[in-house]
Design an enzyme around this catalytic site. Structure first.
Site, PDB file in Angstrom:
ATOM      1  CE  LYS A  56       3.212  -6.025   3.935  1.00  0.00           C
ATOM      2  NZ  LYS A  56       2.776  -4.873   4.780  1.00  0.00           N
TER       3      LYS A  56
ATOM      4  CG  ASP B 145       0.592  -4.135   2.081  1.00  0.00           C
ATOM      5  OD1 ASP B 145       0.890  -5.132   2.762  1.00  0.00           O
ATOM      6  OD2 ASP B 145       1.365  -3.165   1.930  1.00  0.00           O
TER       7      ASP B 145
ATOM      8  CD  GLU C  84       0.597  -1.528   8.358  1.00  0.00           C
ATOM      9  OE1 GLU C  84       0.200  -0.744   9.257  1.00  0.00           O
ATOM     10  OE2 GLU C  84       1.122  -1.123   7.303  1.00  0.00           O
TER      11      GLU C  84
ATOM     12  CD  GLU D 299       8.132  -0.326   7.777  1.00  0.00           C
ATOM     13  OE1 GLU D 299       8.362   0.774   7.242  1.00  0.00           O
ATOM     14  OE2 GLU D 299       7.112  -1.005   7.535  1.00  0.00           O
TER      15      GLU D 299
ATOM     16  CG  ASP E 189      -0.328  -0.065   2.532  1.00  0.00           C
ATOM     17  OD1 ASP E 189       0.914  -0.160   2.601  1.00  0.00           O
ATOM     18  OD2 ASP E 189      -1.071  -0.035   3.542  1.00  0.00           O
ATOM     19  CB  SER E 190       4.552   1.743  -0.029  1.00  0.00           C
ATOM     20  OG  SER E 190       4.807   0.576  -0.799  1.00  0.00           O
TER      21      SER E 190
END
Length: 279
Positions: free
Chosen positions: A112, A83, A114, A180, A44-45
């Protein structure tokens, strides 16, 4: 044949380092795969480096589907992880709906998300339904307004929580984990304690593999790269210089030349002009 989550697990078991890299479109996926990257992350960056947002928060499920489709068309062998965007897995039903849309619409092989122990029910539910899930701990960009953009796990309480969260995600069924911006010593211990692969970004060399952002490793932006990134090339500067030459040659008339132009037989052109004149 595409790599699977089992291939990645076997790499850890064999002591082989895992390379993971973000890619957001067809051409970048082609290049990453030619280079031998084992895992491509449709991160999602993309909200920041492709769409120009200040954070990853505006990214939608539809955005992820669009970019995942492009990456899947450009990749034939890498394991492709996508993501889940911000707040699209806040509840179990949200997570299931988002996972279905992305897996069916984008075609990625895994997702993925978080978060730590609080995400255990989501990870467990998705894995029970056949969705491979990779966890993400430490500096989690979707929570940057809450935790800040800084090293995570530096005090006793935070370090303990990171270890416990990692173990909880593994127990819930996660096939891998991204750490991270975590102290290297802590990341190495987590990597040793977990059976699943741990991929670091700003977490030291003791992880089972590394992940980096496409634009960082290639130097596509003039801005200073994050501390955890290494510029392996200055492609952005090379592109700028190449385009300056292009602008100069067009302006001067040096481009295009006969080599970049098509031609027509003079008699054909003359006949065409004559027919116009005769009207």
């Amino acid at each position: 044949m595409r790599r699977t989550i089992f291939d990645i697990r076997n790499m850890k078991a064999a002591g082989e380092k895992i390379t993971m890299l973000t890619a957001y479109d067809y051409s970048s996926a082609l290049i990453a795969e030619r280079a031998g990257v084992q895992i491509i992350l449709v991160g999602d960056s993309l909200g920041m480096v492709v769409h120009g947002h200040d954070t990853t928060l505006p990214v939608t499920v539809d955005d992820m589907i669009l970019h995942a489709r492009m990456v899947m068309r450009g990749s034939q062998e890498a394991l492709v992880v996508v993501d889940l965007p911000f707040m699209t897995y806040a509840t179990l039903q949200d997570a299931v709906t988002s996972a279905r849309k992305i897996m069916q619409g984008g075609g990625g092989q895994a997702l993925k998300l978080e978060g730590g122990a609080e995400m255990v029910p989501v990870v467990r539910k998705l894995t029970e339904m056949g969705v491979p899930v990779m966890g993400h701990l430490g500096l989690t960009p979707q929570s940057q307004h809450q935790i800040g953009l800084r090293v995570q796990g530096k005090d006793v309480r935070a370090a303990k929580k990171l270890i416990e969260d990692a173990l909880a995600l593994q127990e819930a069924g996660a096939f891998g984990l991204v750490l991270e911006v975590v102290p290297a010593e802590l990341a190495a211990i987590i990597s040793e304690r977990l059976d699943i692969p741990v991929i670091g970004i700003g977490a030291g060399a003791g992880c089972d593999g590394q992940v980096q952002v496409w634009h960082d490793v290639l130097g596509l932006f003039e801005e200073k790269s994050p501390r955890h990134a290494k510029r392996f090339a200055e492609i952005g500067a090379q592109m700028t210089e190449a385009l300056k030459v292009y602008v100069a040659e067009v302006s001067s008339g040096a481009f295009p030349t006969a080599a970049q132009s098509a031609s027509i037989k003079p008699e054909i052109l003359q006949e065409a002009l004559q027919q116009i004149t005769d009207r």
